[in-house]
Design an enzyme around this catalytic site. Structure first.
Site, short mmCIF file in Angstrom:
data_model
loop_
_atom_site.label_atom_id
_atom_site.label_comp_id
_atom_site.label_asym_id
_atom_site.label_seq_id
_atom_site.Cartn_x
_atom_site.Cartn_y
_atom_site.Cartn_z
N LYS A 163 0.70 -1.07 -0.13
CA LYS A 163 0.06 -0.17 -0.48
C LYS A 163 0.62 1.37 0.48
O LYS A 163 2.01 1.56 0.94
CB LYS A 163 -0.94 -0.01 0.86
CG LYS A 163 -1.97 -1.13 0.76
CD LYS A 163 -2.98 -0.89 -0.63
CE LYS A 163 -3.86 -1.66 -0.08
NZ LYS A 163 -5.02 -1.39 -1.23
N ASP A 188 0.35 0.12 -4.67
CA ASP A 188 -1.61 -0.07 -4.48
C ASP A 188 -1.88 1.53 -4.01
O ASP A 188 -1.79 1.74 -3.27
CB ASP A 188 -2.46 -0.76 -4.26
CG ASP A 188 -3.85 -1.27 -4.32
OD1 ASP A 188 -3.68 0.35 -5.47
OD2 ASP A 188 -4.51 -1.22 -4.38
N GLU A 213 -0.75 0.42 -8.91
CA GLU A 213 -2.35 -0.05 -9.21
C GLU A 213 -2.74 1.23 -8.59
O GLU A 213 -2.40 1.93 -7.91
CB GLU A 213 -2.34 -0.94 -7.88
CG GLU A 213 -3.77 -1.99 -8.17
CD GLU A 213 -4.03 -2.88 -6.49
OE1 GLU A 213 -3.20 -3.33 -6.93
OE2 GLU A 213 -4.91 -2.69 -6.64
N ASP A 238 -7.43 -0.36 -10.66
CA ASP A 238 -8.67 -1.07 -9.51
C ASP A 238 -10.32 0.08 -10.13
O ASP A 238 -10.85 -0.76 -10.32
CB ASP A 238 -8.27 -1.61 -8.65
CG ASP A 238 -8.88 -1.38 -7.05
OD1 ASP A 238 -10.13 -2.10 -7.46
OD2 ASP A 238 -8.39 -1.90 -6.56
N LYS A 262 -12.30 -7.06 -9.34
CA LYS A 262 -13.06 -7.38 -8.56
C LYS A 262 -14.68 -8.09 -8.59
O LYS A 262 -15.17 -7.10 -8.96
CB LYS A 262 -13.36 -6.64 -7.07
CG LYS A 262 -11.64 -6.05 -6.74
CD LYS A 262 -11.63 -5.03 -5.58
CE LYS A 262 -10.12 -4.84 -4.97
NZ LYS A 262 -9.97 -3.45 -4.46
O1 OSB Z 1 -7.76 -1.01 -3.04
O2 OSB Z 1 -6.82 -3.52 -3.76
C1 OSB Z 1 -7.49 -2.50 -2.97
C2 OSB Z 1 -8.28 -3.41 0.74
C3 OSB Z 1 -9.65 -3.30 0.84
C4 OSB Z 1 -9.97 -2.33 -0.06
C5 OSB Z 1 -8.91 -2.05 -1.41
C6 OSB Z 1 -7.87 -3.10 -1.53
C7 OSB Z 1 -7.52 -3.67 -0.78
C8 OSB Z 1 -6.39 -4.93 -1.26
C9 OSB Z 1 -6.01 -6.39 -1.08
O3 OSB Z 1 -5.51 -3.75 -1.09
C10 OSB Z 1 -5.41 -6.15 0.20
C11 OSB Z 1 -6.25 -8.28 -0.16
O4 OSB Z 1 -7.01 -8.43 -0.59
O5 OSB Z 1 -4.71 -8.92 0.91
MG MG Z 2 -6.52 -1.69 -5.05
#
Ligand code: OSB
Ligand code: MG
Length: 368
Positions: A163, A188, A213, A238, A262
């Site tokens: 992140k 991300d 991302e 995303d 997703k």
């Molecule tokens: O942006 O991908 C995202 C988790 C919650 C909300 C948004 C995101 C995420 C993650 C996924 O980054 C983390 C995971 O599932 O291991």
């Molecule tokens: Mg993401």
């Protein structure tokens, strides 16, 4: 399948430690679970928009309300032969993709259960086992991050997602790259930046990341295309991809080199399949993202990740990584280094544990 009853639950699932991203710091995940009943058969769906409209415009309280008041009445008593039938019935309601997904996912589980087959097979997947990666949120210290990366590497994870947010950016990536020069890594940004940050992204471009991302706004495509034109590192969308039309527009604009699918964010498996096929035909690879769903929601993601154009380790995690207790049963466990395997089924092969569903529940509705 005629839809005879729809149960809806909003739950709050406590995390083992806070998950910090560019959009919020959370210590529990809000999710809605839906049980669709047809005669004696049923299917489960789960979508996790979270407790506040910070990732997207949706949030748990509103998602339950829109399913109860607007979406469930559109399908109750209807005979839905396909995911397309379901999506057509839901189409008058604009947006509300997570809410729609809860019903669409339950419909696919119901269909696969009625066929007596695991969902991955019904969807045309390659096999029950899929590759997954490790994800690390924003941490209090770089030392803690480096320690966790070392542990993830030792556990055999084939890629790492970090992140990324203001205050936790270039110097963090630089430290990670210095310690782990060859690891497959991506960041991300959860829509925290604008084109004014181009100089920062140009520096980030030198770190040989697998992708960046969602760097820019949650609903943007045009600026992402402008950014992608300036970078060697592929952009992955995303938040921006919420419909098949958005995916088509992103490809036409060359806004990305990857699409994170997703199933919750796009309104369910029916739409996710269409996006997958569109990207495959255009030569754009995909992977599967998650929202920290329970094992129920993750079981849908595992089935979807079996599809052939899923070409990068997915955000599907073992239960123990985020939860002391999984709402779903059985929990998710690694079946090998960097991989998980779908339950033998039928359907997703997973459902809420009734006692935990009671305990984590904050609101419930029945439409029949
Ligand atoms: O942006 O991908 C995202 C988790 C919650 C909300 C948004 C995101 C995420 C993650 C996924 O980054 C983390 C995971 O599932 O291991
Ligand atoms: Mg993401």
């Amino acid at each position: 399948m005629r839809i005879d009853a729809i149960e809806i639950y909003r739950v709050s699932m406590p995390l083992v430690y806070p998950f910090r991203t560019a959009f919020s710091d959370e210590d529990a995940i809000e999710s809605i679970l839906v049980r669709l009943r047809s005669g004696d058969a049923y299917g489960w769906g789960e979508a996790s928009p979270w407790r506040a409209p910070f990732y997207s415009a949706e949030w748990g309280h509103a998602a339950l309300a829109v399913v109860r008041d607007w979406l469930a009445p559109q399908i109750l008593g209807h005979d839905l032969q396909s995911g397309q039938d379901l999506q057509r019935a839901l189409a008058p309601v604009k947006g509300n993709y997570f809410a729609k997904a809860s019903l669409d996912l339950a419909w696919w589980d119901l269909k696969a259960r009625l066929e007596g087959r695991p969902l991955w097979q019904v969807l045309g997947g390659r096999g029950p086992t899929v590759t997954v990666g490790a994800d690390l949120g924003v941490m209090e210290t770089l030392d803690r991050l480096l320690g966790e990366i070392e542990a993830a590497k030792r556990a055999g994870f084939k890629r790492l997602k970090l992140k990324y947010r203001p205050g936790w950016e270039l110097s963090m990536v630089s430290a990670v790259r210095a310690a782990f020069p060859d690891l497959m890594v991506h960041v991300d940004c959860n829509s925290a930046y604008t084109l004014d940050d181009l100089p920062m992204f140009e520096k980030l471009d030198a770190f040989n990341l697998a992708m960046i991302e969602q760097p820019l706004a949650h609903d943007d495509l045009v600026d992402h295309a402008a950014l992608q034109a300036r970078l060697r590192t592929p952009v992955c969308l995303d938040e921006s991809i919420v419909t098949l039309a958005k995916a088509r527009q992103a490809l036409a604009l060359k806004a990305c080199g990857w699409v994170n699918i997703k199933v919750g964010r796009v309104g369910g498996i029916t739409v996710a399949l269409a996006i997958h096929d569109l990207c495959q035909a255009a030569g754009i690879p995909c992977w599967v993202g998650g929202m920290l769903e329970s094992a129920v929601g993750q079981a849908h993601s595992i089935a979807f990740a079996a599809l052939p154009n899923i070409k990068y380790p997915s955000d599907i995690f073992p239960t123990a990584r985020f939860y002391a207790e999984d709402l779903g049963e059985p929990p998710i466990e690694l079946s090998g280094p960097s991989e998980v395997t779908a339950q033998p089924g039928p359907g997703i092969g997973c459902e809420p544990n009734p006692a935990r569903l009671m305990r984590f529940q904050v609101e419930k509705a029945l439409v029949r």
